[in-house]
Scaffold this motif. Structure first.
Motif, PDB file in Angstrom:
ATOM      1  N   GLU A   2       0.831  -1.191   0.000  1.00  0.00           N
ATOM      2  CA  GLU A   2       0.000   0.000   0.000  1.00  0.00           C
ATOM      3  C   GLU A   2       0.868   1.245   0.000  1.00  0.00           C
ATOM      4  OE1 GLU A   2      -3.372   0.202   2.530  1.00  0.00           O
ATOM      5  OE2 GLU A   2      -3.262  -1.938   2.936  1.00  0.00           O
ATOM      6  N   ASP A   3       0.335   2.307  -0.602  1.00  0.00           N
ATOM      7  CA  ASP A   3       1.019   3.589  -0.616  1.00  0.00           C
ATOM      8  C   ASP A   3       0.251   4.569   0.256  1.00  0.00           C
ATOM      9  OD1 ASP A   3       2.892   2.701  -2.490  1.00  0.00           O
ATOM     10  OD2 ASP A   3       1.592   3.239  -4.156  1.00  0.00           O
ATOM     11  N   VAL A   4       0.974   5.356   1.056  1.00  0.00           N
ATOM     12  CA  VAL A   4       0.364   6.378   1.894  1.00  0.00           C
ATOM     13  C   VAL A   4       1.062   7.694   1.606  1.00  0.00           C
ATOM     14  CG1 VAL A   4      -0.062   7.165   4.254  1.00  0.00           C
ATOM     15  CG2 VAL A   4      -0.227   4.734   3.700  1.00  0.00           C
ATOM     16  N   LEU A   5       0.276   8.705   1.306  1.00  0.00           N
ATOM     17  CA  LEU A   5       0.796  10.045   1.071  1.00  0.00           C
ATOM     18  C   LEU A   5       0.481  10.894   2.294  1.00  0.00           C
ATOM     19  CD1 LEU A   5       2.089  12.064  -0.897  1.00  0.00           C
ATOM     20  CD2 LEU A   5      -0.214  12.573  -1.712  1.00  0.00           C
ATOM     21  N   ILE A   6       1.519  11.477   2.898  1.00  0.00           N
ATOM     22  CA  ILE A   6       1.371  12.312   4.086  1.00  0.00           C
ATOM     23  C   ILE A   6       1.717  13.732   3.677  1.00  0.00           C
ATOM     24  CG2 ILE A   6       2.197  12.749   6.433  1.00  0.00           C
ATOM     25  CD1 ILE A   6       3.009   9.667   6.368  1.00  0.00           C
ATOM     26  N   VAL A   7       0.778  14.640   3.878  1.00  0.00           N
ATOM     27  CA  VAL A   7       0.971  16.029   3.475  1.00  0.00           C
ATOM     28  C   VAL A   7       1.347  16.837   4.703  1.00  0.00           C
ATOM     29  CG1 VAL A   7      -0.083  18.054   2.419  1.00  0.00           C
ATOM     30  CG2 VAL A   7      -0.682  15.762   1.601  1.00  0.00           C
ATOM     31  N   GLY A   8       2.555  17.385   4.676  1.00  0.00           N
ATOM     32  CA  GLY A   8       3.047  18.216   5.770  1.00  0.00           C
ATOM     33  C   GLY A   8       4.099  17.495   6.586  1.00  0.00           C
ATOM     34  N   GLU A  19       5.384   6.228  12.715  1.00  0.00           N
ATOM     35  CA  GLU A  19       4.517   5.171  13.235  1.00  0.00           C
ATOM     36  C   GLU A  19       4.188   4.145  12.151  1.00  0.00           C
ATOM     37  OE1 GLU A  19       3.254   4.382  16.400  1.00  0.00           O
ATOM     38  OE2 GLU A  19       4.864   5.764  16.922  1.00  0.00           O
ATOM     39  N   LEU A  20       3.921   4.613  10.945  1.00  0.00           N
ATOM     40  CA  LEU A  20       3.651   3.672   9.850  1.00  0.00           C
ATOM     41  C   LEU A  20       4.876   2.820   9.564  1.00  0.00           C
ATOM     42  CD1 LEU A  20       1.598   5.904   7.404  1.00  0.00           C
ATOM     43  CD2 LEU A  20       0.768   3.919   8.679  1.00  0.00           C
ATOM     44  N   ALA A  21       6.058   3.419   9.611  1.00  0.00           N
ATOM     45  CA  ALA A  21       7.287   2.667   9.342  1.00  0.00           C
ATOM     46  C   ALA A  21       7.520   1.594  10.400  1.00  0.00           C
ATOM     47  CB  ALA A  21       8.474   3.622   9.286  1.00  0.00           C
ATOM     48  N   LEU A  22       7.212   1.914  11.657  1.00  0.00           N
ATOM     49  CA  LEU A  22       7.462   0.967  12.741  1.00  0.00           C
ATOM     50  C   LEU A  22       6.369  -0.087  12.874  1.00  0.00           C
ATOM     51  CD1 LEU A  22       8.720   3.510  15.402  1.00  0.00           C
ATOM     52  CD2 LEU A  22      10.091   1.780  14.225  1.00  0.00           C
ATOM     53  N   ALA A  23       5.146   0.287  12.569  1.00  0.00           N
ATOM     54  CA  ALA A  23       4.016  -0.609  12.852  1.00  0.00           C
ATOM     55  C   ALA A  23       3.559  -1.445  11.667  1.00  0.00           C
ATOM     56  CB  ALA A  23       2.838   0.219  13.381  1.00  0.00           C
ATOM     57  N   LEU A  24       3.682  -0.915  10.475  1.00  0.00           N
ATOM     58  CA  LEU A  24       3.083  -1.598   9.330  1.00  0.00           C
ATOM     59  C   LEU A  24       4.117  -1.896   8.255  1.00  0.00           C
ATOM     60  CD1 LEU A  24      -0.131   0.600   9.021  1.00  0.00           C
ATOM     61  CD2 LEU A  24       0.057  -1.653  10.059  1.00  0.00           C
ATOM     62  N   ALA A  25       4.545  -3.131   8.204  1.00  0.00           N
ATOM     63  CA  ALA A  25       5.449  -3.534   7.133  1.00  0.00           C
ATOM     64  C   ALA A  25       4.666  -3.577   5.826  1.00  0.00           C
ATOM     65  CB  ALA A  25       6.050  -4.898   7.444  1.00  0.00           C
ATOM     66  N   VAL A  27       4.052  -0.954   3.908  1.00  0.00           N
ATOM     67  CA  VAL A  27       3.414   0.320   3.596  1.00  0.00           C
ATOM     68  C   VAL A  27       4.497   1.297   3.155  1.00  0.00           C
ATOM     69  CG1 VAL A  27       2.118   2.277   4.514  1.00  0.00           C
ATOM     70  CG2 VAL A  27       1.526  -0.027   5.225  1.00  0.00           C
ATOM     71  N   ARG A  28       4.363   1.767   1.928  1.00  0.00           N
ATOM     72  CA  ARG A  28       5.299   2.777   1.435  1.00  0.00           C
ATOM     73  C   ARG A  28       4.753   4.151   1.793  1.00  0.00           C
ATOM     74  NH1 ARG A  28       6.198   0.819  -4.655  1.00  0.00           N
ATOM     75  NH2 ARG A  28       4.023   1.397  -4.630  1.00  0.00           N
ATOM     76  N   ARG A  29       5.617   4.992   2.354  1.00  0.00           N
ATOM     77  CA  ARG A  29       5.206   6.321   2.779  1.00  0.00           C
ATOM     78  C   ARG A  29       5.957   7.372   1.992  1.00  0.00           C
ATOM     79  NH1 ARG A  29       7.320   2.979   5.359  1.00  0.00           N
ATOM     80  NH2 ARG A  29       9.194   4.134   5.690  1.00  0.00           N
ATOM     81  N   ARG A  30       5.253   8.465   1.725  1.00  0.00           N
ATOM     82  CA  ARG A  30       5.886   9.624   1.109  1.00  0.00           C
ATOM     83  C   ARG A  30       5.358  10.847   1.834  1.00  0.00           C
ATOM     84  NH1 ARG A  30       8.191  10.515  -4.534  1.00  0.00           N
ATOM     85  NH2 ARG A  30       8.706   8.427  -3.914  1.00  0.00           N
ATOM     86  N   VAL A  31       6.274  11.706   2.303  1.00  0.00           N
ATOM     87  CA  VAL A  31       5.898  12.929   3.011  1.00  0.00           C
ATOM     88  C   VAL A  31       6.148  14.104   2.078  1.00  0.00           C
ATOM     89  CG1 VAL A  31       6.331  14.386   5.028  1.00  0.00           C
ATOM     90  CG2 VAL A  31       6.534  11.891   5.231  1.00  0.00           C
ATOM     91  N   LEU A  32       5.114  14.918   1.878  1.00  0.00           N
ATOM     92  CA  LEU A  32       5.240  16.117   1.050  1.00  0.00           C
ATOM     93  C   LEU A  32       5.257  17.352   1.943  1.00  0.00           C
ATOM     94  CD1 LEU A  32       2.694  15.398  -1.816  1.00  0.00           C
ATOM     95  CD2 LEU A  32       5.140  14.919  -1.754  1.00  0.00           C
ATOM     96  N   GLU A  33       6.155  18.266   1.660  1.00  0.00           N
ATOM     97  CA  GLU A  33       6.248  19.532   2.388  1.00  0.00           C
ATOM     98  C   GLU A  33       6.424  20.640   1.373  1.00  0.00           C
ATOM     99  OE1 GLU A  33       6.227  22.532   4.709  1.00  0.00           O
ATOM    100  OE2 GLU A  33       5.925  20.583   5.640  1.00  0.00           O
ATOM    101  N   ARG A  34       5.656  21.700   1.494  1.00  0.00           N
ATOM    102  CA  ARG A  34       5.727  22.770   0.495  1.00  0.00           C
ATOM    103  C   ARG A  34       6.957  23.648   0.645  1.00  0.00           C
ATOM    104  NH1 ARG A  34       2.162  27.781   2.354  1.00  0.00           N
ATOM    105  NH2 ARG A  34       2.009  27.234   4.530  1.00  0.00           N
ATOM    106  N   ARG A  35       7.521  23.719   1.832  1.00  0.00           N
ATOM    107  CA  ARG A  35       8.712  24.561   2.041  1.00  0.00           C
ATOM    108  C   ARG A  35       9.979  23.790   1.674  1.00  0.00           C
ATOM    109  NH1 ARG A  35       5.331  25.343   6.322  1.00  0.00           N
ATOM    110  NH2 ARG A  35       4.550  27.457   6.586  1.00  0.00           N
ATOM    111  N   ALA A  36      10.885  24.461   1.010  1.00  0.00           N
ATOM    112  CA  ALA A  36      12.146  23.824   0.632  1.00  0.00           C
ATOM    113  C   ALA A  36      13.147  23.830   1.789  1.00  0.00           C
ATOM    114  CB  ALA A  36      12.751  24.532  -0.578  1.00  0.00           C
TER     115      ALA A  36
END
Length: 80
Positions: A2-8, A19-25, A27-36
């Motif tokens: 599964e893919d999870v997109l986290i905004v912010g 938490e997703l990395a530790l609890a759910l094998a 699950v691919r996570r991607r974190v988006l942040e608008r600030r560089a």
């Protein structure tokens, strides 16, 4: 998988990703942040109870809270 997109990439977004990395094998996570770049200002004024519960489960709450728990420092000045 599964893919999870986290905004912010603030405290809530980063804790969610961790938490997703530790609890759910699987699950691919991607974190988006608008600030560089990181901000020079903090927008956090407190911690929610659930955040403290998650930090405590990982053994991280006490080191964060301990410096702030104690008698308030007060200065007495004589009346003018």
């Amino acid at each position: 998988m599964e893919d999870v997109l986290i905004v912010g990439a603030g405290p809530a977004g980063l804790v969610t990703a961790a938490e997703l990395a530790l609890a759910l094998a699987g699950v691919r996570r991607r974190v988006l942040e608008r600030r560089a770049e990181r901000s020079g200002w903090s927008r956090a004024f407190g911690l929610h109870a659930r955040t403290l519960e998650l930090l405590d489960a990982r053994g991280l709450a006490e080191p964060l809270v301990e410096p702030w728990c104690g008698p308030p420092k007060m200065a007495a000045t004589p009346p003018a």
